[in-house]
Every structure is written in structure tokens, then in C-alpha cells.
Design a protein around this motif. Sequence first.
Motif, PDB file in Angstrom:
ATOM      1  N   ASP A   1       2.771   8.725  -2.489  1.00 49.37           N
ATOM      2  CA  ASP A   1       3.807   9.671  -2.904  1.00 49.37           C
ATOM      3  C   ASP A   1       5.009   9.523  -1.966  1.00 49.37           C
ATOM      4  O   ASP A   1       4.931   9.877  -0.790  1.00 49.37           O
ATOM      5  CB  ASP A   1       3.246  11.093  -2.865  1.00 49.37           C
ATOM      6  N   GLN A   2       6.129   9.033  -2.500  1.00 44.77           N
ATOM      7  CA  GLN A   2       7.289   8.745  -1.656  1.00 44.77           C
ATOM      8  C   GLN A   2       8.009  10.003  -1.173  1.00 44.77           C
ATOM      9  O   GLN A   2       8.871   9.931  -0.298  1.00 44.77           O
ATOM     10  CB  GLN A   2       8.273   7.849  -2.414  1.00 44.77           C
ATOM     11  N   SER A   3       7.662  11.153  -1.738  1.00 41.66           N
ATOM     12  CA  SER A   3       8.321  12.395  -1.329  1.00 41.66           C
ATOM     13  C   SER A   3       7.693  12.999  -0.074  1.00 41.66           C
ATOM     14  O   SER A   3       8.237  13.939   0.505  1.00 41.66           O
ATOM     15  CB  SER A   3       8.259  13.424  -2.469  1.00 41.66           C
ATOM     16  N   MET A   4       6.559  12.475   0.358  1.00 46.10           N
ATOM     17  CA  MET A   4       5.858  13.036   1.504  1.00 46.10           C
ATOM     18  C   MET A   4       6.407  12.448   2.805  1.00 46.10           C
ATOM     19  O   MET A   4       6.582  11.231   2.926  1.00 46.10           O
ATOM     20  CB  MET A   4       4.354  12.753   1.401  1.00 46.10           C
ATOM     21  N   GLN A   5       6.670  13.300   3.780  1.00 47.90           N
ATOM     22  CA  GLN A   5       7.155  12.840   5.086  1.00 47.90           C
ATOM     23  C   GLN A   5       6.152  11.911   5.742  1.00 47.90           C
ATOM     24  O   GLN A   5       6.515  10.941   6.419  1.00 47.90           O
ATOM     25  CB  GLN A   5       7.431  14.033   6.006  1.00 47.90           C
ATOM     26  N   ILE A   6       4.883  12.176   5.492  1.00 49.14           N
ATOM     27  CA  ILE A   6       3.848  11.357   6.120  1.00 49.14           C
ATOM     28  C   ILE A   6       3.926   9.909   5.634  1.00 49.14           C
ATOM     29  O   ILE A   6       3.528   8.979   6.334  1.00 49.14           O
ATOM     30  CB  ILE A   6       2.449  11.974   5.860  1.00 49.14           C
ATOM     31  N   THR A   7       4.460   9.714   4.415  1.00 43.34           N
ATOM     32  CA  THR A   7       4.647   8.352   3.921  1.00 43.34           C
ATOM     33  C   THR A   7       5.661   7.607   4.782  1.00 43.34           C
ATOM     34  O   THR A   7       5.480   6.428   5.109  1.00 43.34           O
ATOM     35  CB  THR A   7       5.106   8.365   2.457  1.00 43.34           C
ATOM     36  N   GLN A   8       6.713   8.270   5.183  1.00 40.82           N
ATOM     37  CA  GLN A   8       7.704   7.652   6.068  1.00 40.82           C
ATOM     38  C   GLN A   8       7.099   7.383   7.441  1.00 40.82           C
ATOM     39  O   GLN A   8       7.383   6.362   8.070  1.00 40.82           O
ATOM     40  CB  GLN A   8       8.936   8.543   6.203  1.00 40.82           C
ATOM     41  N   ASP A   9       6.242   8.284   7.918  1.00 48.73           N
ATOM     42  CA  ASP A   9       5.560   8.056   9.197  1.00 48.73           C
ATOM     43  C   ASP A   9       4.704   6.797   9.122  1.00 48.73           C
ATOM     44  O   ASP A   9       4.662   6.002  10.072  1.00 48.73           O
ATOM     45  CB  ASP A   9       4.691   9.259   9.548  1.00 48.73           C
TER      46      ASP A   9
ATOM     47  N   LEU B   1       0.835  -1.204   0.000  1.00 51.94           N
ATOM     48  CA  LEU B   1       0.000   0.000   0.000  1.00 51.94           C
ATOM     49  C   LEU B   1       0.873   1.258   0.000  1.00 51.94           C
ATOM     50  O   LEU B   1       0.586   2.231  -0.716  1.00 51.94           O
ATOM     51  CB  LEU B   1      -0.918   0.004   1.210  1.00 51.94           C
ATOM     52  N   LEU B   2       1.943   1.240   0.780  1.00 49.06           N
ATOM     53  CA  LEU B   2       2.812   2.412   0.858  1.00 49.06           C
ATOM     54  C   LEU B   2       3.537   2.668  -0.460  1.00 49.06           C
ATOM     55  O   LEU B   2       3.838   3.813  -0.797  1.00 49.06           O
ATOM     56  CB  LEU B   2       3.815   2.242   1.997  1.00 49.06           C
ATOM     57  N   ASP B   3       3.799   1.624  -1.214  1.00 48.93           N
ATOM     58  CA  ASP B   3       4.423   1.809  -2.524  1.00 48.93           C
ATOM     59  C   ASP B   3       3.517   2.565  -3.485  1.00 48.93           C
ATOM     60  O   ASP B   3       3.983   3.089  -4.501  1.00 48.93           O
ATOM     61  CB  ASP B   3       4.795   0.448  -3.129  1.00 48.93           C
TER      62      ASP B   3
ATOM     63  N   ALA C   1      -5.264   9.860   6.030  1.00 50.85           N
ATOM     64  CA  ALA C   1      -5.676  10.513   4.786  1.00 50.85           C
ATOM     65  C   ALA C   1      -4.622  10.447   3.696  1.00 50.85           C
ATOM     66  O   ALA C   1      -4.819  11.002   2.616  1.00 50.85           O
ATOM     67  CB  ALA C   1      -6.025  11.974   5.075  1.00 50.85           C
ATOM     68  N   LEU C   2      -3.510   9.768   3.937  1.00 49.79           N
ATOM     69  CA  LEU C   2      -2.445   9.656   2.939  1.00 49.79           C
ATOM     70  C   LEU C   2      -3.027   9.115   1.633  1.00 49.79           C
ATOM     71  O   LEU C   2      -3.568   8.013   1.594  1.00 49.79           O
ATOM     72  CB  LEU C   2      -1.358   8.719   3.462  1.00 49.79           C
ATOM     73  N   PRO C   3      -2.934   9.876   0.531  1.00 50.94           N
ATOM     74  CA  PRO C   3      -3.566   9.435  -0.721  1.00 50.94           C
ATOM     75  C   PRO C   3      -2.723   8.410  -1.471  1.00 50.94           C
ATOM     76  O   PRO C   3      -1.495   8.433  -1.427  1.00 50.94           O
ATOM     77  CB  PRO C   3      -3.681  10.735  -1.518  1.00 50.94           C
ATOM     78  N   LEU C   4      -3.403   7.508  -2.172  1.00 51.93           N
ATOM     79  CA  LEU C   4      -2.757   6.538  -3.043  1.00 51.93           C
ATOM     80  C   LEU C   4      -3.020   6.901  -4.504  1.00 51.93           C
ATOM     81  O   LEU C   4      -3.919   7.680  -4.824  1.00 51.93           O
ATOM     82  CB  LEU C   4      -3.279   5.126  -2.750  1.00 51.93           C
ATOM     83  N   ARG C   5      -2.258   6.284  -5.398  1.00 48.23           N
ATOM     84  CA  ARG C   5      -2.338   6.648  -6.820  1.00 48.23           C
ATOM     85  C   ARG C   5      -3.685   6.346  -7.448  1.00 48.23           C
ATOM     86  O   ARG C   5      -4.072   6.981  -8.429  1.00 48.23           O
ATOM     87  CB  ARG C   5      -1.231   5.932  -7.598  1.00 48.23           C
ATOM     88  N   ASN C   6      -4.409   5.373  -6.908  1.00 49.41           N
ATOM     89  CA  ASN C   6      -5.690   5.011  -7.520  1.00 49.41           C
ATOM     90  C   ASN C   6      -6.859   5.841  -6.986  1.00 49.41           C
ATOM     91  O   ASN C   6      -8.019   5.537  -7.275  1.00 49.41           O
ATOM     92  CB  ASN C   6      -5.973   3.522  -7.343  1.00 49.41           C
ATOM     93  N   GLY C   7      -6.562   6.884  -6.196  1.00 47.55           N
ATOM     94  CA  GLY C   7      -7.611   7.771  -5.707  1.00 47.55           C
ATOM     95  C   GLY C   7      -8.167   7.390  -4.357  1.00 47.55           C
ATOM     96  O   GLY C   7      -8.986   8.126  -3.801  1.00 47.55           O
TER      97      GLY C   7
END
Length: 312
Positions: A232-240, A227-229, A286-292
Motif C-alpha cells: 500500500d503506497q499510502s502507508m508511511q511504513i512503505t516509505q520507511d 516487493l514494495l510495489d 509486517a508490511l502487508p502485500l497485495r497477495n496476502g
Amino acid sequence: MKLPVPFLQLPLRFDAEVLAAEIEALGEHVWRDHPQKFPGNSMLPLLAAGGDPANESFIGEMAPTPELLRCPYLFATIASLGAVVGRTRLMRLAGQAEVTRHVDQGYYWTDRVRVHVPIVTQPTVRFECGGETIHMAAGECWIFDTWREHRVENDATQSRIHLVVDTVGGPGFWDLVAQGRAHDAPATGWSPRFVAPDGPASTLARERYNIPVVMSPWEIHFRLHGLLDEADQSMQITQDARDASDAFFRDWRSLWVQFADSGEGLEQYRDALYRFLESIPPALGALPLRNGTRWVDGVLALIGKMAVRQVR
């Protein structure tokens, strides 16, 4: 299942008229409302848990329903895929009806390819996926990326009927996929193999084990990071989110080495799961994924509902 392209045509071709005649002979009474009661959508189960057409469960052995056993060519069509077959249905879409835009985010569908064989259709039936739109012609065989947003529209008066097979695949099936044609690739030299109605008797490899009692820590890790892949890998929240996922994996692994999927320790597993879900802050959820969709939607569908099964 995610695919590299929105649509892929498999190199098989079927006699749609013979299939339609077998279905017509079953009568109208075998058709059922769509489980979600979508207007204009109906279904006819062909493989279901225990072979019971009224059983909507995703758990247990998938066996032919009485209706499928009355349709030898339909049976052979499914068998020709070279796949271990899961839940399988005929899906009917009435004229002037649609399958509304959605993503197949449920646990069962995430690892399964959805195969479509159009049986009754017309050129104005349009299938959209990932921003692409095609018409699947009668007798063709297609798969598509169910992780992308998709919808179907039938703007004609005649109903559309597709055979829809969910499968994790199999050696023969993946050979077909390797020989497949992307929807936008040239059809030059394309020659699908015809599966005749009077072919030899067929057998089906069928699912028997599909939903774990307790998800392994390695599946937990695979699904959360999958799911994390998609984020957006540039967002700090993704690392969180990655850090929170790794902490949950470590907790789950410590329980797994004590109990595994023995049926013991279920309350401890549930406590660890609830602690993880409750710890997700709104911004992270609320971290968005590529499929919306959102990361938390996938977590709830793939982990929250499925990591520990209710056992009676």
C-alpha cells in the motif's frame, strides 16, 4: 511469475491419450513423493539438475531424466513451447486430495512462468487462483499467476496428472503468450495449434545458469522495489521500507565494485546482508502485500536466502 490475469490459455493443443500412454508405460516405480510430503501429491521429474531425477537442486544445468528420454511425445510437447526450459515434472494429485492454498514466493519461481498441460484429468478437478476457478481440460496448455494465492482440488477418485514446466520463456514462448486467451475471454474464433505425436524430432533449449553466486546490486534493487510495489503506497511504513532498501542497495554496490561475483569478499557480503535483515523492525517486517503475504517474507525468500550462495 506475476501475470496481468489469473489464468491464460496458450494456443497449443496436445493428444492427451498418447501422452498418458507414454506415462503409463514408465510404470509406477518411477513416481516419487512430493518433496514437502503433501498427502496425495506425487511427482515424476523430467528435467532436473544434471538429469538426475533424485536431484532437487535449483542450481546447475537442467537436463532430461532417463524417464523423459523414453517419452518422445512428452519431449516434443515440452519443446513445442519455444522456451528455455528449467525444472520440469509430472505432478500427480490423487483422488480426494488437494494442493493447499499458497503463493510461489521462492527465488526460482519468481522469474519463471509455470506452464501446465493437463494429461489425465476430469471435469471436477478445480484450479483456483486469485479468486477465480477454472478446469484445465486434457490436452490444453495454460499458464497462471503464481504470485497470487492458488490451490487445486481433485474431488474425484481418479488421479490427476499434469505436465508442469518452469521457464523464463524465450522468443517463441512469448509469441504464444501474446496470442493467449484469458480464462474469462470468449472462445469465439479460438483455434489452438495441434502438436501431433508423429511430428519431426525436437530439441530443447535448457537452463544452465540459474542461481547467482552473489546477487548484483541492480538485482537487489529490482527485487526489493518490486516487493514494495506490491504494498500500500499510502502507508508511511512503505516509505520507511523503501529507505531501508535503498541504504542496503548502496552498501551492496560498494562491495560489488570491489568483488563483483568473483567469489571473493563473501564474508563482507554476508555481513552486509545480516546487518540489513537484523535492522528490519517488527512493524516494518509486517508490511502487508497485495497477495496476502508480508514484505519481510518476500525479502527473506528472494534476498535473505539467495543474495549470497554457499560455495563449496
